[in-house]
Write a protein that holds these residues in place. Sequence first.
Motif, PDB file in Angstrom:
ATOM      1  N   ARG A 158      49.679  15.030   8.569  1.00 15.15           N
ATOM      2  CA  ARG A 158      49.878  13.950   7.606  1.00 15.15           C
ATOM      3  C   ARG A 158      48.767  12.905   7.646  1.00 15.15           C
ATOM      4  O   ARG A 158      48.304  12.437   6.587  1.00 15.15           O
ATOM      5  CB  ARG A 158      51.235  13.288   7.849  1.00 15.15           C
ATOM      6  N   ASP A 159      48.336  12.502   8.830  1.00 21.38           N
ATOM      7  CA  ASP A 159      47.295  11.477   8.910  1.00 21.38           C
ATOM      8  C   ASP A 159      46.020  11.943   8.213  1.00 21.38           C
ATOM      9  O   ASP A 159      45.387  11.181   7.476  1.00 21.38           O
ATOM     10  CB  ASP A 159      46.997  11.126  10.367  1.00 21.38           C
ATOM     11  N   ALA A 160      45.659  13.205   8.447  1.00 23.12           N
ATOM     12  CA  ALA A 160      44.449  13.743   7.834  1.00 23.12           C
ATOM     13  C   ALA A 160      44.608  13.799   6.314  1.00 23.12           C
ATOM     14  O   ALA A 160      43.668  13.484   5.571  1.00 23.12           O
ATOM     15  CB  ALA A 160      44.148  15.126   8.392  1.00 23.12           C
ATOM     16  N   ARG A 161      45.805  14.196   5.856  1.00 22.23           N
ATOM     17  CA  ARG A 161      46.021  14.282   4.400  1.00 22.23           C
ATOM     18  C   ARG A 161      45.985  12.894   3.763  1.00 22.23           C
ATOM     19  O   ARG A 161      45.467  12.709   2.650  1.00 22.23           O
ATOM     20  CB  ARG A 161      47.363  14.972   4.115  1.00 22.23           C
ATOM     21  N   GLN A 162      46.515  11.887   4.446  1.00 20.22           N
ATOM     22  CA  GLN A 162      46.483  10.529   3.913  1.00 20.22           C
ATOM     23  C   GLN A 162      45.059   9.991   3.870  1.00 20.22           C
ATOM     24  O   GLN A 162      44.675   9.305   2.913  1.00 20.22           O
ATOM     25  CB  GLN A 162      47.383   9.627   4.746  1.00 20.22           C
ATOM     26  N   ARG A 163      44.259  10.310   4.884  1.00 16.62           N
ATOM     27  CA  ARG A 163      42.864   9.873   4.873  1.00 16.62           C
ATOM     28  C   ARG A 163      42.116  10.527   3.718  1.00 16.62           C
ATOM     29  O   ARG A 163      41.307   9.877   3.043  1.00 16.62           O
ATOM     30  CB  ARG A 163      42.184  10.206   6.208  1.00 16.62           C
ATOM     31  N   ALA A 197      52.454   9.115 -13.152  1.00 18.49           N
ATOM     32  CA  ALA A 197      52.882   9.394 -11.773  1.00 18.49           C
ATOM     33  C   ALA A 197      51.929   8.742 -10.775  1.00 18.49           C
ATOM     34  O   ALA A 197      52.361   8.104  -9.804  1.00 18.49           O
ATOM     35  CB  ALA A 197      52.955  10.899 -11.536  1.00 18.49           C
ATOM     36  N   VAL A 198      50.636   8.889 -11.010  1.00 21.81           N
ATOM     37  CA  VAL A 198      49.646   8.316 -10.093  1.00 21.81           C
ATOM     38  C   VAL A 198      49.714   6.794 -10.114  1.00 21.81           C
ATOM     39  O   VAL A 198      49.683   6.136  -9.063  1.00 21.81           O
ATOM     40  CB  VAL A 198      48.237   8.814 -10.459  1.00 21.81           C
ATOM     41  N   ALA A 199      49.847   6.210 -11.300  1.00 18.77           N
ATOM     42  CA  ALA A 199      49.907   4.749 -11.417  1.00 18.77           C
ATOM     43  C   ALA A 199      51.126   4.175 -10.716  1.00 18.77           C
ATOM     44  O   ALA A 199      51.097   3.039 -10.232  1.00 18.77           O
ATOM     45  CB  ALA A 199      49.912   4.344 -12.885  1.00 18.77           C
ATOM     46  N   ALA A 200      52.205   4.979 -10.635  1.00 13.14           N
ATOM     47  CA  ALA A 200      53.445   4.508 -10.014  1.00 13.14           C
ATOM     48  C   ALA A 200      53.544   4.873  -8.539  1.00 13.14           C
ATOM     49  O   ALA A 200      54.610   4.739  -7.944  1.00 13.14           O
ATOM     50  CB  ALA A 200      54.646   5.088 -10.767  1.00 13.14           C
ATOM     51  N   GLY A 201      52.437   5.339  -7.951  1.00  9.32           N
ATOM     52  CA  GLY A 201      52.457   5.651  -6.521  1.00  9.32           C
ATOM     53  C   GLY A 201      52.876   7.067  -6.205  1.00  9.32           C
ATOM     54  O   GLY A 201      53.378   7.348  -5.106  1.00  9.32           O
ATOM     55  N   GLY A 202      52.647   7.988  -7.146  1.00 11.62           N
ATOM     56  CA  GLY A 202      53.039   9.372  -6.944  1.00 11.62           C
ATOM     57  C   GLY A 202      52.285  10.074  -5.842  1.00 11.62           C
ATOM     58  O   GLY A 202      52.630  11.211  -5.476  1.00 11.62           O
ATOM     59  N   GLN A 203      51.271   9.397  -5.267  1.00  9.74           N
ATOM     60  CA  GLN A 203      50.561  10.000  -4.146  1.00  9.74           C
ATOM     61  C   GLN A 203      51.500  10.265  -2.977  1.00  9.74           C
ATOM     62  O   GLN A 203      51.281  11.183  -2.180  1.00  9.74           O
ATOM     63  CB  GLN A 203      49.407   9.094  -3.689  1.00  9.74           C
ATOM     64  N   VAL A 204      52.565   9.467  -2.853  1.00  9.05           N
ATOM     65  CA  VAL A 204      53.549   9.686  -1.781  1.00  9.05           C
ATOM     66  C   VAL A 204      54.201  11.052  -1.953  1.00  9.05           C
ATOM     67  O   VAL A 204      54.289  11.850  -1.016  1.00  9.05           O
ATOM     68  CB  VAL A 204      54.621   8.580  -1.795  1.00  9.05           C
ATOM     69  N   GLY A 205      54.649  11.346  -3.170  1.00 14.31           N
ATOM     70  CA  GLY A 205      55.258  12.634  -3.440  1.00 14.31           C
ATOM     71  C   GLY A 205      54.269  13.767  -3.296  1.00 14.31           C
ATOM     72  O   GLY A 205      54.604  14.838  -2.776  1.00 14.31           O
ATOM     73  N   LEU A 206      53.030  13.556  -3.757  1.00 13.48           N
ATOM     74  CA  LEU A 206      51.996  14.584  -3.667  1.00 13.48           C
ATOM     75  C   LEU A 206      51.713  14.951  -2.214  1.00 13.48           C
ATOM     76  O   LEU A 206      51.646  16.138  -1.859  1.00 13.48           O
ATOM     77  CB  LEU A 206      50.721  14.090  -4.347  1.00 13.48           C
ATOM     78  N   ILE A 207      51.525  13.952  -1.377  1.00 22.62           N
ATOM     79  CA  ILE A 207      51.260  14.222   0.038  1.00 22.62           C
ATOM     80  C   ILE A 207      52.438  14.943   0.673  1.00 22.62           C
ATOM     81  O   ILE A 207      52.264  15.934   1.411  1.00 22.62           O
ATOM     82  CB  ILE A 207      50.933  12.910   0.781  1.00 22.62           C
ATOM     83  N   ASP A 208      53.659  14.502   0.379  1.00 22.32           N
ATOM     84  CA  ASP A 208      54.835  15.163   0.940  1.00 22.32           C
ATOM     85  C   ASP A 208      54.949  16.598   0.444  1.00 22.32           C
ATOM     86  O   ASP A 208      55.330  17.501   1.201  1.00 22.32           O
ATOM     87  CB  ASP A 208      56.104  14.385   0.592  1.00 22.32           C
ATOM     88  N   ASP A 209      54.627  16.826  -0.844  1.00 22.11           N
ATOM     89  CA  ASP A 209      54.625  18.191  -1.369  1.00 22.11           C
ATOM     90  C   ASP A 209      53.670  19.071  -0.575  1.00 22.11           C
ATOM     91  O   ASP A 209      54.021  20.184  -0.153  1.00 22.11           O
ATOM     92  CB  ASP A 209      54.182  18.189  -2.836  1.00 22.11           C
ATOM     93  N   GLU A 210      52.440  18.600  -0.406  1.00 22.83           N
ATOM     94  CA  GLU A 210      51.419  19.454   0.209  1.00 22.83           C
ATOM     95  C   GLU A 210      51.684  19.663   1.698  1.00 22.83           C
ATOM     96  O   GLU A 210      51.445  20.765   2.222  1.00 22.83           O
ATOM     97  CB  GLU A 210      50.030  18.872  -0.043  1.00 22.83           C
ATOM     98  N   ILE A 211      52.197  18.648   2.378  1.00 21.76           N
ATOM     99  CA  ILE A 211      52.566  18.831   3.785  1.00 21.76           C
ATOM    100  C   ILE A 211      53.668  19.879   3.896  1.00 21.76           C
ATOM    101  O   ILE A 211      53.653  20.748   4.787  1.00 21.76           O
ATOM    102  CB  ILE A 211      53.032  17.494   4.402  1.00 21.76           C
TER     103      ILE A 211
END
Length: 284
Positions: A158-163, A197-211
């Motif tokens: 997760r840390d690497a994906r968030q970076r 989705a991106v404007a509303a913070g969808g990166q949280v869902g994207l990272i969780d999806d990919e993890i």
Amino acid sequence: MTAAVHDLVLADGRSLRVHDSGSAGPVAFTVLWHHGSPQTGEPLEPLVRAATARGIRLISYARPGYGGSSPHPGRTVADAADDVAQLAAALGDTHLGLLASSGGGPHALACAALLPHLVPATAVMAGIAPFAAHGDGLDWFDGMAGGGAGLRSAVQGRDARQRFEATAEFDRSSFTARDYEALDGRWASLGDDVGRAVAAGGQVGLIDDEIAIVAPWGFDLGDIASPVLLAQGGADRVVPPAHARWMLDRLPHGELWTRPRDGHIAVLDAAPVALDWLAQHAWP
């Protein structure tokens, strides 16, 4: 047609944002849409139009971390089945055909495997294979634009994906000319939805999806006893065609439609016919 929106409170206290297109006339059956990554979960206009023309009640929901649904840190692909079981119970549906694309594919397959009493058939467009396939007859990253950099970072944790996400920019080589044509025209609603989705913070869902996608899924494709349709673009640079072929070999009742000139977006043109396929296999 404007979909009705409501928030379903799940057993663990999380909230799931649900969209219900209803139908302009009598409802023949219900199909649940599993959206790609990242999207808000709102039903896309071409899907609603195709479903309405067929008398289908189209339901969609935002996976955790997207479009008003509560985040679910550490979720697995298999966890989608529990969310969908609660959603179906709240809607009063005892059978749900499933339609999915891209990152929604694994989650739809989880429901097919773990909710056999609920799911009579599943159609997946541009669906990604389990990461366990890597080295089991599949070079998982081969053919992905940019070498699948985002998913490679997810494999590192997760840390690497968030970076990676902090500095990530869209690789335009991910899409073909046919994909861009689709986004400029008939699938413009998808591009608009990704932007929201991106404007509303969808990166949280994207990272969780990919993890979740690169972790063990919590079921085997061989566990799916119902029919599964895979629709795959032969020119897809996001999810290469080899993923569909690998899954086909392991699905007991799988069927593969290859659309040689389609990329990751253009393959969505298969959705109306996929709905017809669902009608034939889920409600013969």
